[in-house]
Write an enzyme that holds these catalytic residues in place. Structure first.
Site, PDB file in Angstrom:
ATOM      1  N   TYR A  56       0.563  -1.211  -0.021  1.00  0.00           N
ATOM      2  CA  TYR A  56       0.231   0.057   0.169  1.00  0.00           C
ATOM      3  C   TYR A  56       1.031   1.291   0.108  1.00  0.00           C
ATOM      4  O   TYR A  56       1.778   1.480   1.041  1.00  0.00           O
ATOM      5  CB  TYR A  56      -0.978  -0.197   0.905  1.00  0.00           C
ATOM      6  N   HIS A 119      -0.154 -11.834   0.786  1.00  0.00           N
ATOM      7  CA  HIS A 119      -0.914 -10.988   0.127  1.00  0.00           C
ATOM      8  C   HIS A 119      -1.277 -11.383  -1.401  1.00  0.00           C
ATOM      9  O   HIS A 119      -0.391 -11.476  -2.206  1.00  0.00           O
ATOM     10  CB  HIS A 119      -0.050  -9.751   0.007  1.00  0.00           C
TER      11      HIS A 119
END
Ligand code: NAD
Length: 310
Positions: A56, A119
């Site tokens: 992110y 992820h």
């Protein structure tokens, strides 16, 4: 706000969790100082679960969250991720898991992660995830750097395959439990309950689809889904109701999830979302919205390697 047990992890998480991807600027430019205040405000209002990832903002969200949590770390449950580092940059090797966790600990200014999540597993080999990535996380767990381990991704089939072939503590599913998609229920709810795996449901606003402002330009949804959600927003506007508030309320009422993660970066969003937990809505409006969204119910988009979606 309620707190729920996160499967068998021994951790308790607030009904609403703080998704920190907007703190990395994933949904547009943000004011970092306001982002820091949003995190502290959320803690003051009872949020105890925070999720982030090195991906992110290419480490920016972890940096901002780490600063915001200084002095507050012991009061929260913190998850971050391994394996994804850019839109097309993945590394699920054991060596990268180890270095990734150490780097995240530094950015998050802590000596342990409560949860480490692989992820977007659908972009890798699921065999490698089971044989190499998860064992590397188990090693970090034994070393006391991580308390619970799990996987995240979009295709429910990939998450299911990992649950069936490995020993994991948590699963993070996104965009599969909201007003326009409830496929998480049939795909995973019963199985995770049987195995006592903590279920984290993310993106109750479908990454912006279920808001009055609409999604960011990069949103991967097919046009039919985008247009239908726009019609839902128009109906809400005519009724004087905020679609995001209603969508959030719908998602957090799911009885089979431990927590619902919504992305936030300002105190105003924190307030709107926490206030949504206690709001009631006209059941007729909800029915009309469901009717509008029925033709696109469960409509999703491709993510990762095709063989991982089957
Ligand atoms: P989301 O559905 O929570 O939507 C976030 C967007 O909605 C942001 O633009 C935010 O500013 C906006 N928003 C929030 N509250 C609002 C409100 N009340 N009114 C109007 N707009 C509002 O999507 P998300 O952020 O992608 O998902 C939540 C979190 O879940 C992420 O931040 C991340 O931590 C996690 N997540 C993980 C994965 C994964 O592991 N693969 C994928 C998706 C999400």
């Amino acid at each position: 706000m309620y707190a729920h047990a996160l499967g068998r992890t021994g951790l308790a998480v607030s009904q609403l969790g703080f998704g920190a991807s907007p703190l990395g600027g994933e949904f547009g430019a943000i004011d970092e100082a306001e982002g820091l205040r949003a995190v502290k405000h959320a803690i003051n209002r009872g949020v105890t679960y925070f999720d982030v990832a090195p991906y992110y903002g290419r480490t920016r969200a972890e940096e901002v969250l780490g600063r915001a949590l200084e002095g507050q770390r012991d009061g929260v449950v913190l998850s971050t991720k391994v394996g994804r580092y850019g839109p097309r940059e993945f590394d699920f090797s054991a060596a990268r898991v180890e270095s990734s966790i150490n780097e995240s600990l530094g950015r998050l200014r802590t000596d342990r992660l409560d949860i480490a999540i692989i992820h977007d597993i659908e972009f890798g080999s699921l065999i490698q995830i089971v044989d190499e990535t998860l064992p590397a996380l188990a090693t970090a767990k034994k070393a006391g750097k991580v308390r619970a381990i799990g996987v995240s991704g979009l295709p429910l089939a990939a998450l299911r395959r990992i649950i069936e072939s490995a020993d994991i503590d948590v699963v993070l599913s996104y965009c599969h439990y909201h007003l326009a998609d409830t496929t998480l229920v049939d795909a995973l709810a019963e199985t995770v309950a049987e195995l006592n795996i903590g279920l984290i449901s993310a993106s109750p606003l479908a990454m912006g689809l279920l808001t009055q402002a609409g999604p960011p330009a990069w949103h991967p949804a097919p046009d039919a889904l985008k247009q239908t959600c726009r019609k839902a927003a128009e109906l809400c506007a005519r009724s004087g109701v905020d679609l995001a508030t209603l969508a959030l309320r719908f998602a957090v009422d799911a009885p089979f999830v431990s927590t619902t993660l919504v992305g936030m970066s300002s105190r105003a969003e924190v307030d709107r979302n926490l206030d949504a937990l206690t709001q009631t809505f006209d059941p007729q409006l909800l029915e009309k919205l469901k009717q509008i969204l029925a033709p696109v119910q469960g409509l999703t988009w491709p993510s990762g390697l095709p063989e991982n979606s089957a």
